[in-house]
Design a protein around this motif. Structure first.
Motif, short mmCIF file in Angstrom:
data_model
loop_
_atom_site.label_atom_id
_atom_site.label_comp_id
_atom_site.label_asym_id
_atom_site.label_seq_id
_atom_site.Cartn_x
_atom_site.Cartn_y
_atom_site.Cartn_z
N LEU A 24 0.84 -1.19 0.00
CA LEU A 24 0.00 0.00 0.00
C LEU A 24 0.87 1.24 0.00
O LEU A 24 1.91 1.27 0.66
CB LEU A 24 -0.93 0.03 1.22
N GLN A 25 0.41 2.25 -0.73
CA GLN A 25 1.15 3.50 -0.79
C GLN A 25 0.19 4.67 -0.58
O GLN A 25 -0.97 4.61 -0.99
CB GLN A 25 1.83 3.66 -2.16
N PHE A 26 0.69 5.74 0.05
CA PHE A 26 -0.05 6.98 0.07
C PHE A 26 0.06 7.60 -1.32
O PHE A 26 1.11 7.51 -1.96
CB PHE A 26 0.51 7.94 1.11
N ALA A 27 -1.03 8.21 -1.79
CA ALA A 27 -1.03 8.81 -3.13
C ALA A 27 -1.91 10.04 -3.14
O ALA A 27 -2.67 10.30 -2.19
CB ALA A 27 -1.51 7.78 -4.16
N ASP A 36 7.49 7.73 1.25
CA ASP A 36 7.54 7.44 2.69
C ASP A 36 8.30 8.54 3.41
O ASP A 36 9.38 8.95 2.99
CB ASP A 36 8.24 6.09 2.89
N GLY A 37 7.72 9.05 4.50
CA GLY A 37 8.37 10.10 5.28
C GLY A 37 8.04 11.52 4.84
O GLY A 37 8.53 12.48 5.45
N THR A 38 7.19 11.67 3.84
CA THR A 38 6.84 13.00 3.33
C THR A 38 6.04 13.81 4.36
O THR A 38 5.18 13.26 5.05
CB THR A 38 6.01 12.89 2.04
N GLU A 132 0.60 12.20 12.43
CA GLU A 132 1.46 11.23 11.74
C GLU A 132 0.62 9.99 11.44
O GLU A 132 -0.05 9.45 12.32
CB GLU A 132 2.65 10.84 12.62
N MET A 133 0.66 9.53 10.17
CA MET A 133 -0.15 8.38 9.76
C MET A 133 0.72 7.31 9.13
O MET A 133 1.66 7.61 8.38
CB MET A 133 -1.22 8.80 8.76
N GLN A 134 0.39 6.04 9.43
CA GLN A 134 1.14 4.92 8.87
C GLN A 134 0.21 3.73 8.61
O GLN A 134 -0.70 3.47 9.39
CB GLN A 134 2.26 4.49 9.83
N PHE A 135 0.46 3.03 7.50
CA PHE A 135 -0.33 1.84 7.19
C PHE A 135 0.14 0.64 8.02
O PHE A 135 1.33 0.47 8.26
CB PHE A 135 -0.20 1.47 5.71
N LEU A 136 -0.81 -0.19 8.44
CA LEU A 136 -0.53 -1.46 9.07
C LEU A 136 -1.06 -2.55 8.14
O LEU A 136 -2.24 -2.53 7.78
CB LEU A 136 -1.21 -1.56 10.44
N ILE A 137 -0.20 -3.49 7.74
CA ILE A 137 -0.57 -4.54 6.80
C ILE A 137 -0.73 -5.86 7.56
O ILE A 137 0.12 -6.22 8.39
CB ILE A 137 0.50 -4.71 5.70
N TYR A 138 -1.82 -6.59 7.26
CA TYR A 138 -2.11 -7.83 7.98
C TYR A 138 -2.11 -9.04 7.05
O TYR A 138 -2.34 -8.91 5.84
CB TYR A 138 -3.48 -7.73 8.67
N LYS A 139 -1.85 -10.21 7.62
CA LYS A 139 -1.92 -11.46 6.87
C LYS A 139 -2.81 -12.45 7.63
O LYS A 139 -2.93 -12.37 8.86
CB LYS A 139 -0.52 -12.06 6.67
N ARG A 152 4.62 -2.93 8.69
CA ARG A 152 4.19 -1.54 8.64
C ARG A 152 4.52 -0.94 7.28
O ARG A 152 5.60 -1.18 6.74
CB ARG A 152 4.86 -0.72 9.75
N GLY A 153 3.58 -0.19 6.75
CA GLY A 153 3.77 0.44 5.46
C GLY A 153 4.34 1.84 5.59
O GLY A 153 4.86 2.22 6.65
N PRO A 154 4.21 2.64 4.54
CA PRO A 154 4.75 4.00 4.54
C PRO A 154 4.12 4.88 5.62
O PRO A 154 3.03 4.60 6.11
CB PRO A 154 4.40 4.51 3.13
N LYS A 155 4.81 5.97 5.92
CA LYS A 155 4.37 6.90 6.95
C LYS A 155 4.47 8.32 6.41
O LYS A 155 5.44 8.67 5.74
CB LYS A 155 5.24 6.75 8.20
N VAL A 156 3.45 9.14 6.70
CA VAL A 156 3.48 10.55 6.31
C VAL A 156 3.08 11.40 7.51
O VAL A 156 2.45 10.92 8.45
CB VAL A 156 2.54 10.85 5.12
N THR A 157 3.43 12.68 7.44
CA THR A 157 3.06 13.64 8.48
C THR A 157 2.20 14.72 7.86
O THR A 157 2.56 15.30 6.83
CB THR A 157 4.30 14.27 9.13
#
Length: 219
Positions: A24-27, A36-38, A132-139, A152-157
């Protein structure tokens, strides 16, 4: 031998983490990936249609894989001078009014989808909010039949900022132009007295807000 096994384990964990970050990516609204980190500065104040303001982040989520991804978000409200912070990812909208770290419910993101996260600050006055937001990926674990955290996926502020004058100007332009009152029998009244009434407010932008209110006559 023990060191070799530990090295393999660490490499496997690193590989899983990297893979999780790619799912997953922020877009933005056009599907352009946000790195990531933007740090994203949000300064656009919009009319919410009811005499208040809303400051959208413009964040979208993009599933870059060919399969469904189960995910949630973890977000830390670092600063919230007033109002509330709201996010609708992955499904239900939840608003928070205090600083702290929160986690959304888990939901499925279909393959290749680009979806608005409907993430915004609802200010009540001038000020700032930092989140601050970050994706959590599950299986899925076929043995326990439960989902476990994969990585954990990308993180943005998000840096939100608005002036008090902007809020005041917006409110002055979204005050009801007219207000009508109706009794519970549907009849229009000049003004409410004792009882419950339907209140219909008409705004300059064409919006109509209908609510039920209980009125009590003052002595």
């Amino acid at each position: 031998m023990k060191k070799f096994f530990t090295l393999i384990t660490l490499l496997a964990l690193a590989s899983t983490q990297t893979f999780a970050q790619d799912e997953l990516q922020f877009a933005d609204a056009e599907g352009n990936i946000i790195a990531d980190g933007t740090v994203i500065n949000c300064t656009t104040l919009e009319d919410d249609g009811w005499g208040g303001g809303i400051m959208p982040s413009g964040l979208f989520v993009k599933n870059t894989t060919s399969g469904e991804v189960m995910a949630a978000t973890e977000y830390t409200i670092v600063t919230l001078e007033n109002g509330s912070f709201q996010t609708c990812f992955p499904e239900n909208c939840v608003a928070q009014t205090a600083t702290g770290t929160y986690q959304s419910n888990m939901g499925a993101i279909p393959a290749g989808v680009l979806k608005s996260m409907q993430t915004e600050w609802l200010p009540e006055a001038g000020g700032t909010a930092v989140v601050e937001m970050q994706f959590l990926i599950y299986k899925y674990n076929s043995i326990t039949k439960k989902y476990t955290l994969k990585g954990r996926g990308p993180k943005v502020t998000l840096n939100f900022s608005t002036e008090a004058s902007a809020i005041d100007h917006l409110r002055s332009n979204t005050q009801p132009q007219s207000t009508n009152y109706y009794g519970m029998d549907g009849r229009k009244v000049t003004r409410p007295v004792n009882g419950t009434y339907v209140v219909q407010e008409h705004f300059r932008n064409g919006a109509v807000r209908t609510t039920k209110k209980l009125y009590k006559a003052t002595k």
